[in-house]
Design an enzyme around this catalytic site. Structure first.
Site, PDB file in Angstrom:
ATOM      1  N   LYS A   1       0.856  -1.182   0.000  1.00  0.00           N
ATOM      2  CA  LYS A   1       0.000   0.000   0.000  1.00  0.00           C
ATOM      3  C   LYS A   1       0.889   1.228   0.000  1.00  0.00           C
ATOM      4  CE  LYS A   1      -4.487   0.851   0.278  1.00  0.00           C
ATOM      5  NZ  LYS A   1      -5.630   0.098  -0.227  1.00  0.00           N
TER       6      LYS A   1
ATOM      7  N   GLY B   1     -23.359   4.115  -2.114  1.00  0.00           N
ATOM      8  CA  GLY B   1     -22.379   4.598  -3.083  1.00  0.00           C
ATOM      9  C   GLY B   1     -22.152   3.597  -4.199  1.00  0.00           C
ATOM     10  N   ASN B   2     -20.905   3.560  -4.691  1.00  0.00           N
ATOM     11  CA  ASN B   2     -20.585   2.701  -5.836  1.00  0.00           C
ATOM     12  C   ASN B   2     -20.915   1.243  -5.579  1.00  0.00           C
ATOM     13  OD1 ASN B   2     -19.535   4.724  -7.503  1.00  0.00           O
ATOM     14  ND2 ASN B   2     -17.669   4.765  -6.267  1.00  0.00           N
ATOM     15  N   VAL B   3     -20.641   0.763  -4.364  1.00  0.00           N
ATOM     16  CA  VAL B   3     -20.900  -0.648  -4.067  1.00  0.00           C
ATOM     17  C   VAL B   3     -22.320  -0.842  -3.520  1.00  0.00           C
ATOM     18  CG1 VAL B   3     -20.146  -2.682  -2.806  1.00  0.00           C
ATOM     19  CG2 VAL B   3     -18.446  -1.030  -3.578  1.00  0.00           C
TER      20      VAL B   3
ATOM     21  N   GLY C   1     -25.050   2.986   3.327  1.00  0.00           N
ATOM     22  CA  GLY C   1     -24.188   3.525   2.276  1.00  0.00           C
ATOM     23  C   GLY C   1     -24.661   3.078   0.907  1.00  0.00           C
TER      24      GLY C   1
HETATM   25  P1  NAD Z   1     -18.508   5.368  -2.034  1.00  0.00           P
HETATM   26  O1  NAD Z   1     -17.730   6.541  -1.543  1.00  0.00           O
HETATM   27  O2  NAD Z   1     -18.908   5.306  -3.459  1.00  0.00           O
HETATM   28  O3  NAD Z   1     -19.856   5.211  -1.175  1.00  0.00           O
HETATM   29  C1  NAD Z   1     -19.921   5.306   0.200  1.00  0.00           C
HETATM   30  C2  NAD Z   1     -21.297   5.862   0.550  1.00  0.00           C
HETATM   31  O4  NAD Z   1     -21.468   5.795   1.953  1.00  0.00           O
HETATM   32  C3  NAD Z   1     -21.497   7.327   0.150  1.00  0.00           C
HETATM   33  O5  NAD Z   1     -22.700   7.445  -0.579  1.00  0.00           O
HETATM   34  C4  NAD Z   1     -21.555   8.053   1.482  1.00  0.00           C
HETATM   35  O6  NAD Z   1     -22.422   9.185   1.446  1.00  0.00           O
HETATM   36  C5  NAD Z   1     -22.109   6.984   2.384  1.00  0.00           C
HETATM   37  N1  NAD Z   1     -21.820   7.146   3.808  1.00  0.00           N
HETATM   38  C6  NAD Z   1     -20.670   7.540   4.404  1.00  0.00           C
HETATM   39  N2  NAD Z   1     -20.820   7.515   5.746  1.00  0.00           N
HETATM   40  C7  NAD Z   1     -22.083   7.098   5.994  1.00  0.00           C
HETATM   41  C8  NAD Z   1     -22.827   6.868   7.173  1.00  0.00           C
HETATM   42  N3  NAD Z   1     -22.315   7.079   8.378  1.00  0.00           N
HETATM   43  N4  NAD Z   1     -24.109   6.434   7.058  1.00  0.00           N
HETATM   44  C9  NAD Z   1     -24.655   6.209   5.842  1.00  0.00           C
HETATM   45  N5  NAD Z   1     -23.987   6.428   4.692  1.00  0.00           N
HETATM   46  C10 NAD Z   1     -22.723   6.861   4.765  1.00  0.00           C
HETATM   47  O7  NAD Z   1     -17.655   4.094  -1.594  1.00  0.00           O
HETATM   48  P2  NAD Z   1     -17.730   2.631  -2.209  1.00  0.00           P
HETATM   49  O8  NAD Z   1     -16.738   2.514  -3.302  1.00  0.00           O
HETATM   50  O9  NAD Z   1     -19.151   2.274  -2.448  1.00  0.00           O
HETATM   51  O10 NAD Z   1     -17.147   1.780  -0.987  1.00  0.00           O
HETATM   52  C11 NAD Z   1     -17.932   1.522   0.158  1.00  0.00           C
HETATM   53  C12 NAD Z   1     -17.097   0.748   1.178  1.00  0.00           C
HETATM   54  O11 NAD Z   1     -16.638  -0.466   0.596  1.00  0.00           O
HETATM   55  C13 NAD Z   1     -15.830   1.492   1.628  1.00  0.00           C
HETATM   56  O12 NAD Z   1     -15.577   1.153   2.970  1.00  0.00           O
HETATM   57  C14 NAD Z   1     -14.733   0.910   0.749  1.00  0.00           C
HETATM   58  O13 NAD Z   1     -13.460   0.985   1.366  1.00  0.00           O
HETATM   59  C15 NAD Z   1     -15.210  -0.538   0.660  1.00  0.00           C
HETATM   60  N6  NAD Z   1     -14.704  -1.228  -0.534  1.00  0.00           N
HETATM   61  C16 NAD Z   1     -14.995  -0.757  -1.763  1.00  0.00           C
HETATM   62  C17 NAD Z   1     -14.517  -1.440  -2.895  1.00  0.00           C
HETATM   63  C18 NAD Z   1     -14.837  -0.945  -4.287  1.00  0.00           C
HETATM   64  O14 NAD Z   1     -14.617  -1.707  -5.250  1.00  0.00           O
HETATM   65  N7  NAD Z   1     -15.363   0.236  -4.446  1.00  0.00           N
HETATM   66  C19 NAD Z   1     -13.738  -2.599  -2.733  1.00  0.00           C
HETATM   67  C20 NAD Z   1     -13.476  -3.080  -1.452  1.00  0.00           C
HETATM   68  C21 NAD Z   1     -13.969  -2.375  -0.355  1.00  0.00           C
END
Ligand code: NAD
Length: 354
Positions: free
Chosen positions: A81, A179-181, A177
């Site tokens: 990392k 977001g993307n996932v 949450g």
């Molecule tokens: P993202 O930033 O697209 O989405 C996160 C969402 O969570 C946002 O919409 C944000 O507004 C919301 N959020 C933040 N704090 C919050 C809370 N207290 N209550 C409710 N909503 C809240 O992130 P992502 O890419 O969807 O990733 C989500 C999680 O999964 C992260 O922890 C990330 O590290 C983990 N992750 C993501 C991936 C990936 O491929 N994107 C891979 C492995 C792990």
């Protein structure tokens, strides 16, 4: 953190590298935890750390996590990392990212970088100008859909172990949450007939979710206390803690967020309360599998999904062993990762000797 060498010795780190570029002000740290199973893959985080020690600590903690994640995802990858010290909104520039790319390039492929907080696809395009050892730039696309797919399959494995069936029809899933996932996960869950309870800090995302799926919206702080079968944390880390754990009314905790347990002790506490926990680095490995497939030149999405789907089997193995040995699932995952690392080490030694 006490002396870096003592931590490296205790945790088996191979390298800790500090990069500085006078002309751009770049200050970056690359931590290579292990290359036993292959080159160390892990994203670059850019963050205004309050102190240099905090940056090094973050890089080391995340690098070690990547070793375990890659081992459990059955990839021939190690863990690494990087962190760039600075505010991504104020200090990011083409020159800085290219200087960082030259730093990565000097390692000759022992470390492969990707995106993380503060660093996106477009930034990686600049890094790629200087090094081939980068994955997930804008030509390769987002890993998130594959992470969401893996989480959905992992939730099915969890339901089978805790509730006796992998069908999610009629079950209630609280998704934190969107977001993307989390957003894509909702689509899989709704398609299978699960009832959704959703929360996000962004009201627009909540509005969209409620309009697309049969979902009930709750305020962010209310999500923990919802009557549901499954709590799926897909936002920040550390959400299972002293304050939230007594509120939980679910049977399963399974989502994409990294470092879900604020402290390892909460894993044992979940088990004591009869709540099944799907270890974060196992269930959220779909994105890693996607970027590694890009590295290997495997681009067929159906084939990548097939490999990501193995997360379901891996979790089933973990839950079985957890029940047999009365160990929390995250402790079993660590043991299984360490076993793979040990056998990988033997294979590498015999290859060298051959
Ligand atoms: P993202 O930033 O697209 O989405 C996160 C969402 O969570 C946002 O919409 C944000 O507004 C919301 N959020 C933040 N704090 C919050 C809370 N207290 N209550 C409710 N909503 C809240 O992130 P992502 O890419 O969807 O990733 C989500 C999680 O999964 C992260 O922890 C990330 O590290 C983990 N992750 C993501 C991936 C990936 O491929 N994107 C891979 C492995 C792990």
């Amino acid at each position: 953190m006490s002396g870096y060498f003592s931590v490296m010795e205790k945790q088996g780190f191979e390298e800790l590298l500090f990069g500085h570029d006078a002309s751009t002000g770049l200050k970056a740290v690359i931590a290579i935890h292990s290359t036993i199973l292959g080159p160390a893959l892990g994203g670059t985080r850019m963050w205004p750390y309050p102190a240099e020690e905090a940056a090094v600590e973050d890089a080391m903690r995340l690098a070690r996590g990547m070793t375990y994640k890659a081992a459990m995802a059955d990839r021939n990858l190690g863990g690494g990392k990087a962190v760039i010290l600075g505010d991504p909104c104020r200090h990011k520039s083409e020159r800085l990212l290219r200087a960082y790319g030259r730093f990565v390039d000097k390692l000759g492929g022992r470390y492969i970088t990707a995106e993380d907080m503060g660093i996106g696809e477009k930034d990686l395009d600049w890094v790629r100008q200087e090094t081939a050892h980068v994955l997930g730039d804008s030509s390769q696309g987002s890993p998130s859909p594959f992470t969401a797919y893996g989480v959905w399959r992992g939730i099915k494995a969890s339901a089978r172990a805790a509730l006796g069936s992998d069908s999610l029809r009629g079950l209630t899933v609280a998704v934190q949450g969107l977001g993307n996932v989390g957003g894509k996960l909702c689509a899989y869950l709704a398609r299978e007939g699960a009832r959704l309870i959703v929360a996000d800090l962004d009201p627009e995302k909540v509005k969209e979710a409620v309009s697309r799926w049969p979902a009930k919206a709750v305020a962010p702080e209310e999500i923990y206390a919802q009557e549901c079968d499954i709590f799926a944390p897909c936002a920040a880390g550390g959400v299972i803690n002293e304050k939230t754990l007594p509120q939980l009314k679910c049977r399963i905790v399974a989502g994409s967020a990294n470092n879900v347990l604020q402290d390892r002790a909460w894993g044992a506490e979940l088990m004591k309360r009869g709540i099944l926990y799907a270890p974060d680095y196992v269930i959220n490995a779909g994105g890693l599998i996607y970027v590694d497939s890009m590295r290997l030149g495997l681009k067929d999405p159906a084939e990548i999904r097939r490999v990501v789907g193995r997360i379901e089997d891996r979790l089933a193995q973990i839950f079985k062993r957890s029940a047999a040995e009365s160990l929390p699932p995250e402790a079993v995952a660590d043991l299984m990762a360490e076993e793979r690392l040990q056998s990988g080490a033997k294979a590498a030694t015999s290859e060298t000797q051959a």
